[in-house]
Enzyme design. Structure first.
Site, mmCIF file in Angstrom:
data_model
loop_
_atom_site.group_PDB
_atom_site.id
_atom_site.type_symbol
_atom_site.label_atom_id
_atom_site.label_comp_id
_atom_site.label_asym_id
_atom_site.label_seq_id
_atom_site.Cartn_x
_atom_site.Cartn_y
_atom_site.Cartn_z
ATOM 1 N N MET A 1 46.394 109.174 14.462
ATOM 2 C CA MET A 1 45.491 109.904 15.360
ATOM 3 C C MET A 1 45.010 111.188 14.692
ATOM 4 O O MET A 1 45.782 111.868 14.011
ATOM 5 C CB MET A 1 46.217 110.254 16.658
ATOM 6 C CG MET A 1 46.849 109.079 17.372
ATOM 7 S SD MET A 1 47.722 109.613 18.848
ATOM 8 C CE MET A 1 48.474 108.081 19.386
ATOM 9 N N ASP B 1 48.509 97.002 23.463
ATOM 10 C CA ASP B 1 49.076 98.297 23.088
ATOM 11 C C ASP B 1 49.046 99.252 24.271
ATOM 12 O O ASP B 1 47.977 99.680 24.703
ATOM 13 C CB ASP B 1 48.273 98.882 21.918
ATOM 14 C CG ASP B 1 48.881 100.167 21.363
ATOM 15 O OD1 ASP B 1 49.936 100.603 21.869
ATOM 16 O OD2 ASP B 1 48.302 100.730 20.417
ATOM 17 N N SER C 1 56.392 100.456 18.276
ATOM 18 C CA SER C 1 55.481 101.532 17.896
ATOM 19 C C SER C 1 56.260 102.766 17.462
ATOM 20 O O SER C 1 56.991 103.370 18.256
ATOM 21 C CB SER C 1 54.579 101.902 19.074
ATOM 22 O OG SER C 1 53.802 103.031 18.751
ATOM 23 N N GLY D 1 52.197 100.678 27.412
ATOM 24 C CA GLY D 1 52.883 100.374 28.663
ATOM 25 C C GLY D 1 53.540 99.014 28.730
ATOM 26 O O GLY D 1 53.868 98.533 29.818
ATOM 27 N N MET E 1 43.600 97.919 24.428
ATOM 28 C CA MET E 1 44.322 99.115 24.869
ATOM 29 C C MET E 1 44.610 99.003 26.368
ATOM 30 O O MET E 1 43.691 98.949 27.184
ATOM 31 C CB MET E 1 43.499 100.369 24.583
ATOM 32 C CG MET E 1 43.311 100.688 23.108
ATOM 33 S SD MET E 1 44.872 100.931 22.212
ATOM 34 C CE MET E 1 45.613 102.288 23.133
ATOM 35 N N HIS F 1 47.089 101.233 13.176
ATOM 36 C CA HIS F 1 46.057 101.363 14.208
ATOM 37 C C HIS F 1 45.415 102.741 14.062
ATOM 38 O O HIS F 1 46.048 103.752 14.343
ATOM 39 C CB HIS F 1 46.720 101.185 15.578
ATOM 40 C CG HIS F 1 45.810 101.370 16.744
ATOM 41 N ND1 HIS F 1 46.298 101.417 18.036
ATOM 42 C CD2 HIS F 1 44.470 101.530 16.839
ATOM 43 C CE1 HIS F 1 45.281 101.596 18.866
ATOM 44 N NE2 HIS F 1 44.169 101.676 18.169
ATOM 45 N N ASP G 1 50.479 104.272 14.762
ATOM 46 C CA ASP G 1 49.267 104.883 15.293
ATOM 47 C C ASP G 1 48.901 106.125 14.489
ATOM 48 O O ASP G 1 49.683 107.079 14.424
ATOM 49 C CB ASP G 1 49.472 105.285 16.757
ATOM 50 C CG ASP G 1 49.605 104.080 17.674
ATOM 51 O OD1 ASP G 1 48.738 103.200 17.611
ATOM 52 O OD2 ASP G 1 50.580 104.024 18.450
ATOM 53 N N MET H 1 43.184 105.576 15.190
ATOM 54 C CA MET H 1 42.475 106.204 16.318
ATOM 55 C C MET H 1 41.794 107.448 15.763
ATOM 56 O O MET H 1 42.150 108.583 16.080
ATOM 57 C CB MET H 1 43.457 106.566 17.423
ATOM 58 C CG MET H 1 44.259 105.399 17.963
ATOM 59 S SD MET H 1 45.307 105.897 19.343
ATOM 60 C CE MET H 1 46.376 104.470 19.483
ATOM 61 N N HIS I 1 54.362 98.936 14.223
ATOM 62 C CA HIS I 1 53.060 99.408 14.697
ATOM 63 C C HIS I 1 52.986 100.918 14.487
ATOM 64 O O HIS I 1 53.863 101.663 14.925
ATOM 65 C CB HIS I 1 52.863 99.076 16.178
ATOM 66 C CG HIS I 1 51.486 99.418 16.673
ATOM 67 N ND1 HIS I 1 50.392 98.619 16.444
ATOM 68 C CD2 HIS I 1 51.031 100.491 17.372
ATOM 69 C CE1 HIS I 1 49.324 99.170 16.981
ATOM 70 N NE2 HIS I 1 49.678 100.321 17.553
#
Length: 219
Positions: A38, A176, A9, A178, A138, A67, A36, A69, A34
């Protein structure tokens, strides 16, 4: 697709040295980037937008797993296709007409994904799972990197895998949040196909070795 995939990511990358970190992923055993996106509305954080994705695409040699968000993702489907996106994932919680959104993403030549927040039950996808190429579970609350893994994720992966088999779908399950060497194999055993790894990779002293070892754990 039987191979288990790793998608570092870029949210956890060093933004001041983004090209360097992209080249590292290019040279590694990773499968996807990956990314993200946002908006500060759907989630409390703002990450990066289209100009940065355009810059990433110029250097990335592996598929872009984007992805979103964001609220009202339908407005931007064509724009993300034009920026080289291979997989475009929207949040179930952000879409009023999810089937239409899946069709629109596929019409632009991308794989269509749906992300589920930790509080959303996988059963909401029962009527549409055959139209979805991948589901992101998630395993943290979306919006920030470095959060603690939510243990209930294992149960959700098993439930989703059962749904996929019941409906005879070919949907991939992506995790996705942790992800690390301690939970990676358990996630794969539960039914996951793709692991997103952010801080675990980019905080490592030897990032290429860390990706290689993660691939070995899950293969």
């Amino acid at each position: 697709m039987n191979d288990k995939l790793v998608a570092p990511s870029l949210l956890a990358a060093d933004f001041a040295n983004l090209q360097r970190d992209i080249e590292m992923v290019n040279q590694s055993d990773a499968d996807w980037f990956h990314i993200d996106i946002m908006d500060g509305v759907f989630v409390p954080n703002i990450s990066f937008g289209m100009p940065v994705l355009d810059a990433i695409n110029k250097h990335a040699k592996k598929p872009l797993d984007v992805h979103l968000m964001i609220v009202d993702p339908d407005r931007y489907i064509k724009a993300f296709a034009d920026l080289g996106t291979a997989n475009l994932t929207v949040h179930f919680e952000a879409c009023n007409h999810l089937h239409r959104t899946m069709q629109a993403i596929k019409a632009e030549g991308m794989k269509a994904g749906v992300a589920l927040n930790p509080h959303t039950n996988v059963s909401v996808l029962a009527d549409i799972i055959q139209d979805i190429d991948l589901v992101i579970i998630m395993s943290v609350n979306p919006g920030f990197g470095g959060q603690k893994f939510i243990e209930n994720t294992y149960n959700k992966v098993k439930q989703l895998k059962a749904l996929i088999k019941e409906k005879n779908a070919s949907t991939l399950i992506e995790i996705d949040g942790g992800v690390n060497a301690n939970n990676a194999k358990d996630l794969i055993d539960a039914g996951a196909d793709v692991l997103v790894a952010g801080n675990f990779v980019f905080s490592s002293e030897d990032q290429i070795k860390t990706i290689k070892e993660l691939k070995e754990v899950i293969s």
